[in-house]
Design a protein around this motif. Sequence first.
Motif, mmCIF file in Angstrom:
data_model
loop_
_atom_site.group_PDB
_atom_site.id
_atom_site.type_symbol
_atom_site.label_atom_id
_atom_site.label_comp_id
_atom_site.label_asym_id
_atom_site.label_seq_id
_atom_site.Cartn_x
_atom_site.Cartn_y
_atom_site.Cartn_z
ATOM 1 N N LEU A 40 1.035 -1.315 -0.043
ATOM 2 C CA LEU A 40 -0.093 0.178 0.480
ATOM 3 C C LEU A 40 0.963 1.535 0.104
ATOM 4 O O LEU A 40 0.218 2.426 -0.662
ATOM 5 C CB LEU A 40 -0.977 0.096 0.812
ATOM 6 C CG LEU A 40 -1.765 1.113 1.480
ATOM 7 C CD1 LEU A 40 -3.023 0.759 0.265
ATOM 8 C CD2 LEU A 40 -2.108 0.418 2.930
ATOM 9 N N GLY A 41 1.997 1.107 0.875
ATOM 10 C CA GLY A 41 2.935 2.243 0.670
ATOM 11 C C GLY A 41 3.749 2.877 -0.880
ATOM 12 O O GLY A 41 3.794 3.821 -1.016
ATOM 13 N N ILE A 42 3.687 1.685 -1.395
ATOM 14 C CA ILE A 42 4.627 1.504 -2.640
ATOM 15 C C ILE A 42 3.592 2.654 -3.689
ATOM 16 O O ILE A 42 3.350 2.964 -4.617
ATOM 17 C CB ILE A 42 5.250 0.702 -3.111
ATOM 18 C CG1 ILE A 42 6.530 -0.034 -2.036
ATOM 19 C CG2 ILE A 42 5.585 0.661 -4.434
ATOM 20 C CD1 ILE A 42 6.700 -0.841 -2.281
ATOM 21 N N ASP A 43 2.507 1.117 -3.471
ATOM 22 C CA ASP A 43 1.456 1.072 -5.206
ATOM 23 C C ASP A 43 0.659 2.189 -5.093
ATOM 24 O O ASP A 43 0.357 2.633 -5.824
ATOM 25 C CB ASP A 43 0.629 -0.093 -5.389
ATOM 26 C CG ASP A 43 2.259 -1.323 -5.567
ATOM 27 O OD1 ASP A 43 2.758 -1.167 -5.843
ATOM 28 O OD2 ASP A 43 1.808 -2.381 -5.006
ATOM 29 N N SER A 44 0.130 2.873 -3.793
ATOM 30 C CA SER A 44 -0.740 3.792 -3.466
ATOM 31 C C SER A 44 0.152 5.453 -4.523
ATOM 32 O O SER A 44 -0.505 6.631 -4.703
ATOM 33 C CB SER A 44 -1.575 4.301 -2.944
ATOM 34 O OG SER A 44 0.178 4.459 -1.368
ATOM 35 N N MET A 45 0.764 5.863 -4.816
ATOM 36 C CA MET A 45 1.874 6.360 -5.383
ATOM 37 C C MET A 45 2.330 6.184 -6.370
ATOM 38 O O MET A 45 2.296 8.081 -6.700
ATOM 39 C CB MET A 45 3.428 6.419 -4.243
ATOM 40 C CG MET A 45 3.803 5.882 -2.948
ATOM 41 S SD MET A 45 3.509 7.314 -2.056
ATOM 42 C CE MET A 45 1.291 7.472 -1.687
ATOM 43 N N LEU A 46 1.746 5.721 -7.339
ATOM 44 C CA LEU A 46 1.975 5.395 -8.903
ATOM 45 C C LEU A 46 0.772 6.505 -9.649
ATOM 46 O O LEU A 46 1.552 7.379 -10.401
ATOM 47 C CB LEU A 46 2.182 4.374 -8.993
ATOM 48 C CG LEU A 46 2.736 2.593 -8.498
ATOM 49 C CD1 LEU A 46 2.146 1.383 -9.458
ATOM 50 C CD2 LEU A 46 3.962 2.937 -9.041
ATOM 51 N N PRO A 47 0.380 6.570 -8.882
ATOM 52 C CA PRO A 47 -0.943 7.437 -9.892
ATOM 53 C C PRO A 47 -0.788 9.257 -9.672
ATOM 54 O O PRO A 47 -0.750 9.945 -10.629
ATOM 55 C CB PRO A 47 -2.436 7.438 -9.749
ATOM 56 C CG PRO A 47 -2.042 6.137 -9.081
ATOM 57 C CD PRO A 47 -0.946 5.257 -8.368
ATOM 58 N N ALA A 48 -0.444 8.946 -8.194
ATOM 59 C CA ALA A 48 0.468 10.621 -7.187
ATOM 60 C C ALA A 48 1.403 11.710 -8.065
ATOM 61 O O ALA A 48 1.687 12.129 -7.931
ATOM 62 C CB ALA A 48 0.198 10.317 -6.135
ATOM 63 N N LEU A 49 2.557 10.462 -8.151
ATOM 64 C CA LEU A 49 3.362 10.968 -8.971
ATOM 65 C C LEU A 49 3.670 11.902 -9.816
ATOM 66 O O LEU A 49 4.739 13.431 -9.053
ATOM 67 C CB LEU A 49 4.736 10.024 -9.617
ATOM 68 C CG LEU A 49 4.404 8.292 -8.482
ATOM 69 C CD1 LEU A 49 5.651 7.839 -9.553
ATOM 70 C CD2 LEU A 49 6.049 9.369 -7.664
ATOM 71 N N PRO A 50 2.979 12.775 -10.788
ATOM 72 C CA PRO A 50 2.748 13.630 -11.476
ATOM 73 C C PRO A 50 2.302 14.180 -10.707
ATOM 74 O O PRO A 50 2.870 15.892 -10.400
ATOM 75 C CB PRO A 50 2.092 13.125 -12.842
ATOM 76 C CG PRO A 50 1.968 11.540 -12.852
ATOM 77 C CD PRO A 50 2.224 10.999 -11.381
ATOM 78 N N ALA A 51 1.301 14.530 -9.920
ATOM 79 C CA ALA A 51 0.675 15.122 -8.940
ATOM 80 C C ALA A 51 2.160 15.806 -8.001
ATOM 81 O O ALA A 51 1.895 16.931 -7.731
ATOM 82 C CB ALA A 51 -0.727 15.001 -8.332
ATOM 83 N N GLY A 178 -9.798 15.150 -4.661
ATOM 84 C CA GLY A 178 -8.900 15.957 -3.440
ATOM 85 C C GLY A 178 -6.992 15.678 -3.764
ATOM 86 O O GLY A 178 -6.897 15.642 -4.815
ATOM 87 N N ASP A 179 -6.573 16.332 -2.814
ATOM 88 C CA ASP A 179 -4.880 16.324 -3.735
ATOM 89 C C ASP A 179 -3.817 14.957 -2.845
ATOM 90 O O ASP A 179 -4.818 13.726 -1.960
ATOM 91 C CB ASP A 179 -4.533 17.341 -3.143
ATOM 92 C CG ASP A 179 -4.204 17.395 -1.815
ATOM 93 O OD1 ASP A 179 -4.412 16.916 -0.808
ATOM 94 O OD2 ASP A 179 -3.299 18.513 -2.002
ATOM 95 N N TRP A 180 -3.232 14.599 -3.248
ATOM 96 C CA TRP A 180 -2.086 13.103 -3.149
ATOM 97 C C TRP A 180 -1.479 13.240 -1.723
ATOM 98 O O TRP A 180 -1.482 12.280 -1.093
ATOM 99 C CB TRP A 180 -0.928 13.869 -3.866
ATOM 100 C CG TRP A 180 -0.066 15.221 -3.282
ATOM 101 C CD1 TRP A 180 0.171 16.116 -4.145
ATOM 102 C CD2 TRP A 180 0.816 15.557 -2.565
ATOM 103 N NE1 TRP A 180 0.681 16.688 -3.627
ATOM 104 C CE2 TRP A 180 1.527 16.207 -2.729
ATOM 105 C CE3 TRP A 180 1.517 14.665 -1.623
ATOM 106 C CZ2 TRP A 180 2.542 16.908 -1.769
ATOM 107 C CZ3 TRP A 180 2.229 15.054 -1.228
ATOM 108 C CH2 TRP A 180 3.108 16.201 -0.478
ATOM 109 N N ARG A 181 -2.159 14.373 -0.959
ATOM 110 C CA ARG A 181 -1.618 14.105 0.643
ATOM 111 C C ARG A 181 -2.297 13.590 1.648
ATOM 112 O O ARG A 181 -2.317 12.313 2.163
ATOM 113 C CB ARG A 181 -1.705 15.983 1.190
ATOM 114 C CG ARG A 181 -0.604 16.761 0.835
ATOM 115 C CD ARG A 181 -1.024 17.727 1.481
ATOM 116 N NE ARG A 181 0.224 19.257 0.969
ATOM 117 C CZ ARG A 181 1.688 19.301 1.184
ATOM 118 N NH1 ARG A 181 2.116 18.373 1.945
ATOM 119 N NH2 ARG A 181 2.157 19.664 0.306
#
Length: 416
Positions: A40-51, A178-181
């Motif tokens: 969860l800590g790794i893969d949930s980041m993938l869509p958010a990297l550009p943001a 919302g945002d990546w936070r």
Amino acid sequence: MNSPAPHIAGRSAAGAANAPPLGFREFVALIAGLMALTALGIDSMLPALPAIGEALGVASANERQYVITAFLIGFGVAQLVHGPLADRFGRKPILGLALAAYVIANVVAAFSGSFTLLLVARFVGGCAIAASRVVTVALVRDCYAGREMARVMSLAFIVFMAAPVIAPTFGQAVLLVGDWRVIFWGIAAVSAAILVWFWIRMPETQHPEDRLPLSPARLGSGYKLALTDRWSIGYTLASTALLGALYGYINSIQQILADTFHRADLLVPVFAATAGTMAVANLLNSSIVVRVGTRRISHTAVVVLILLAGAHLALAWAGFETLLTFAILQALMMACFGLATSNFGAMAMENMGHIAGTASSIQGFITVTGGALIGALIGQSFDGTTVPMYVGFFAAGLVALAIVAVAERGRLFRPT
């Protein structure tokens, strides 16, 4: 590399397994939940990297990969600490404190106002959640051994692999409203819930008489045994090679979908499909491993992975690759990866029962840190095509097979 002495301190080299402290289904589900926090800590980041890059002023797509790499390096390095602590103070207090620290690290990440602070929070979060890898493996080894341990780990991986399917979807859904936070707030909330479940339901699995002192001599002896037992070090290094290829895929997948195939909108379904085949593979493994054996299954899986990687690399070089061929071949390779690594982990721990925490820590340090560095090299080599990633998979498969052949003294595919 030498095999361990047949008996140590009056116990068999394999180590005696205790009775499981929970019902089998709840035990497997809790282990899977603890393991899934890392995914969860790794893969949930993938869509958010550009943001994240846009919000914190990181223009380079390759530099955004450091959000993943910082977490993985912390996850690898800290395993050297958690294992000895778990052998000295028990599994429950060490994992409980680590989960609490993971919650705090994600809260700090949610408040980060700079890319540097975010990377520090990610590194600390990786250090904290490393306990979920080390201590859960030791906890399972406290209660199961051999093929039964491989069965438990395979069943846990089925639930665990739901995280790579759900996590990117969660990240993408958050970005719609919302945002990546908010992603970090969500990880903190899930981690807190699993911490409560673990603390209430899981008793200590290590007997007090099995506690080991925190002394340089004891740690050195444990590390020496884990690093000289040919199955322990052999399957650890083989796992490192394969994990490096997987991390290269995770680092590259967002850019591959966006820049190579120009379908960034399909990141979630493509990633979920490839993760899903890993779950299916582990379900299959759990049903056949006791009958067929860990070696026959894992060695065959590595050979098939090499063939698939070679075929995919040839397609990419020839210019015939499409998004469909990419998704299909990657999904099949992920199935082979799942069959290989779940059994490699069990075989690496086969002679480590009496030092499960220490052995798991050094094995985890090598596989995750080494894998993170290999994966970073693959990810930073992204050139707009899939060629660097599949060079990595093909080379990793060959290296893993060669290492396993040495560890088994050339006797591959044997039943026991």
